[in-house]
Design a protein around this motif. Sequence first.
Motif, PDB file in Angstrom:
ATOM      1  N   UNK A   1       0.830  -1.212   0.000  1.00 58.14           N
ATOM      2  CA  UNK A   1       0.000   0.000   0.000  1.00 58.14           C
ATOM      3  C   UNK A   1       0.861   1.257   0.000  1.00 58.14           C
ATOM      4  N   UNK A   2       1.921   1.242   0.796  1.00 54.89           N
ATOM      5  CA  UNK A   2       2.813   2.402   0.820  1.00 54.89           C
ATOM      6  C   UNK A   2       3.440   2.614  -0.553  1.00 54.89           C
ATOM      7  N   UNK A   3       3.888   1.537  -1.166  1.00 56.19           N
ATOM      8  CA  UNK A   3       4.503   1.641  -2.492  1.00 56.19           C
ATOM      9  C   UNK A   3       3.499   2.138  -3.530  1.00 56.19           C
ATOM     10  N   UNK A   4       2.275   1.614  -3.479  1.00 55.52           N
ATOM     11  CA  UNK A   4       1.247   2.041  -4.430  1.00 55.52           C
ATOM     12  C   UNK A   4       0.882   3.505  -4.217  1.00 55.52           C
TER      13      UNK A   4
ATOM     14  N   UNK B   1       9.888   8.653  -3.748  1.00 57.24           N
ATOM     15  CA  UNK B   1      10.675   7.423  -3.857  1.00 57.24           C
ATOM     16  C   UNK B   1      10.493   6.623  -2.569  1.00 57.24           C
ATOM     17  N   UNK B   2      10.038   5.386  -2.713  1.00 55.94           N
ATOM     18  CA  UNK B   2       9.798   4.524  -1.559  1.00 55.94           C
ATOM     19  C   UNK B   2      10.677   3.284  -1.657  1.00 55.94           C
ATOM     20  N   UNK B   3      11.408   2.989  -0.593  1.00 58.16           N
ATOM     21  CA  UNK B   3      12.284   1.814  -0.570  1.00 58.16           C
ATOM     22  C   UNK B   3      12.146   1.077   0.755  1.00 58.16           C
TER      23      UNK B   3
ATOM     24  N   UNK C   1      10.490   1.392   6.146  1.00 60.63           N
ATOM     25  CA  UNK C   1      10.274   1.900   4.797  1.00 60.63           C
ATOM     26  C   UNK C   1      10.769   3.344   4.725  1.00 60.63           C
ATOM     27  N   UNK C   2      11.631   3.606   3.770  1.00 69.02           N
ATOM     28  CA  UNK C   2      12.164   4.950   3.602  1.00 69.02           C
ATOM     29  C   UNK C   2      11.470   5.677   2.465  1.00 69.02           C
ATOM     30  N   UNK C   3      11.062   6.910   2.715  1.00 70.76           N
ATOM     31  CA  UNK C   3      10.400   7.730   1.701  1.00 70.76           C
ATOM     32  C   UNK C   3      11.213   8.983   1.444  1.00 70.76           C
ATOM     33  N   UNK C   4      11.484   9.264   0.170  1.00 70.85           N
ATOM     34  CA  UNK C   4      12.097  10.517  -0.243  1.00 70.85           C
ATOM     35  C   UNK C   4      10.991  11.370  -0.852  1.00 70.85           C
ATOM     36  N   UNK C   5      10.848  12.589  -0.341  1.00 69.13           N
ATOM     37  CA  UNK C   5       9.672  13.390  -0.631  1.00 69.13           C
ATOM     38  C   UNK C   5      10.008  14.642  -1.430  1.00 69.13           C
ATOM     39  N   UNK C   6       9.145  15.004  -2.389  1.00 69.63           N
ATOM     40  CA  UNK C   6       9.344  16.239  -3.157  1.00 69.63           C
ATOM     41  C   UNK C   6       8.892  17.453  -2.332  1.00 69.63           C
ATOM     42  N   UNK C   7       9.220  18.655  -2.788  1.00 68.15           N
ATOM     43  CA  UNK C   7       8.868  19.851  -2.020  1.00 68.15           C
ATOM     44  C   UNK C   7       7.385  20.021  -1.738  1.00 68.15           C
ATOM     45  N   UNK C   8       6.516  19.481  -2.608  1.00 70.33           N
ATOM     46  CA  UNK C   8       5.082  19.692  -2.420  1.00 70.33           C
ATOM     47  C   UNK C   8       4.493  18.851  -1.301  1.00 70.33           C
ATOM     48  N   UNK C   9       5.239  17.887  -0.774  1.00 70.06           N
ATOM     49  CA  UNK C   9       4.725  17.005   0.275  1.00 70.06           C
ATOM     50  C   UNK C   9       5.545  17.173   1.544  1.00 70.06           C
ATOM     51  N   UNK C  10       4.889  17.630   2.608  1.00 69.28           N
ATOM     52  CA  UNK C  10       5.585  17.739   3.889  1.00 69.28           C
ATOM     53  C   UNK C  10       5.601  16.380   4.572  1.00 69.28           C
ATOM     54  N   UNK C  11       6.602  16.102   5.394  1.00 69.71           N
ATOM     55  CA  UNK C  11       6.607  14.835   6.135  1.00 69.71           C
ATOM     56  C   UNK C  11       5.369  14.659   7.001  1.00 69.71           C
ATOM     57  N   UNK C  12       4.869  15.748   7.569  1.00 67.43           N
ATOM     58  CA  UNK C  12       3.688  15.664   8.432  1.00 67.43           C
ATOM     59  C   UNK C  12       2.450  15.259   7.637  1.00 67.43           C
TER      60      UNK C  12
ATOM     61  N   UNK D   1       0.243  11.693   8.024  1.00 69.09           N
ATOM     62  CA  UNK D   1      -1.212  11.653   8.178  1.00 69.09           C
ATOM     63  C   UNK D   1      -1.842  10.766   7.107  1.00 69.09           C
ATOM     64  N   UNK D   2      -1.373  10.890   5.863  1.00 70.47           N
ATOM     65  CA  UNK D   2      -1.937  10.114   4.769  1.00 70.47           C
ATOM     66  C   UNK D   2      -1.687   8.620   4.950  1.00 70.47           C
ATOM     67  N   UNK D   3      -0.486   8.243   5.356  1.00 70.01           N
ATOM     68  CA  UNK D   3      -0.171   6.827   5.515  1.00 70.01           C
ATOM     69  C   UNK D   3      -0.852   6.230   6.734  1.00 70.01           C
ATOM     70  N   UNK D   4      -1.024   7.006   7.786  1.00 68.03           N
ATOM     71  CA  UNK D   4      -1.744   6.517   8.964  1.00 68.03           C
ATOM     72  C   UNK D   4      -3.175   6.158   8.593  1.00 68.03           C
TER      73      UNK D   4
END
Length: 358
Positions: free
Chosen positions: A189-192, A212-214, A233-244, A248-251
């Motif tokens: 689900x995280x990868x999708x 990018x999800x690994x 699971x490691x996520x590399x995020x673009x500027x448009x997505x904050x870690x917070x 929330x989305x993955x929870x």
Amino acid sequence: MTSARDLLTGTVSIPSLSGEEGPVAEYLSGWMAAHGFSAQVDEAGNAVGERGTGPLTVVLLGHIDTVPGDIPVRVEGERLYGRGSVDAKGSFCTFVAAVAALPESALRGARFVCIGATEEEAPSSRGARHAARQYAPDFVLIGEPSGWAGLTLGYKGRLVVQARVQKDNFHTAGEGTSAADDLTEAWFRVRSWGAAEEGRDHPGGGIFGAVQATIQGLSARTDGLAQVAEGTFGLRLPPRLSPEAVEEALSALLADLPVTLTFVGHEAAVRHGRDNALTRALRVAIREQGGTPVFKVKTGTSDMNVVARHWPVPTVAYGPGDSSLDHTPNEHLDLAEYDRAVAVLTSALTRLAATTGN
């Protein structure tokens, strides 16, 4: 350049895993003190050296810790081999050597603060977080390999998801899902989710604008009574997505699964402007050395992510070396490139010190 090369070789020769930077910090502060700096090792273990009394403050922040891996330090031809030669002692030594070579006119125009930061390779980023509270710079350079003609303007953000499933053991012939099954479903689900985000319209495009999800780690075990499956699971995020926002989305996405989630390593992506006094000075200096300036963005993270919100000023990551050699068993730095980077930075800082604004 002999002294500058000696500084580099001496620094790379001292092991300095994250949390064990004391000896190399003492070496660097001693070298700086002997070359016209006011130098110290600060409360966070950073090697700090200052030169100049001018009205502008330029912070040159590089890290002096390394990842594990014993690479015998040696010079073969024009190549220096050793852990940290590229990532990123070479960059910080470029900073120190350049500031040591500045003319008096530059020192009257600006105050230059070189900070060899601790624990950049660890989630703590202890040195950079401490420095961010101590200074209010007008310009910032981050010590990371960009190639001597490269200027790095941004880094992707990061979020690390630690997922854990624990459930009563049962016979594999029975009905139901195992802990490992549930953990695998969580990863799918995280990868999708990441792939769906990549398909959205995002300015800039390319890998810098994508998620990018690994998988960084997986394990499963049973003691006969309970099953436990764990994944990172490691996520590399673009500027448009904050870690917070991603947390929330993955929870919500995994709420129906029997999985416990812990989120760590929150770093927001950052991308600085390409036209200001700092970038102009560097571009001119690169051309003086016969190069063509190249702007870059990186998919990893650096101390630029840590200090960006504290220091909203023109910022560039700069340093010699091929970043594809970071963390590899073949890590090495071309010494002629190092010399050229020192010359570029010396010229650029001299020019920058003559400015009155950005």
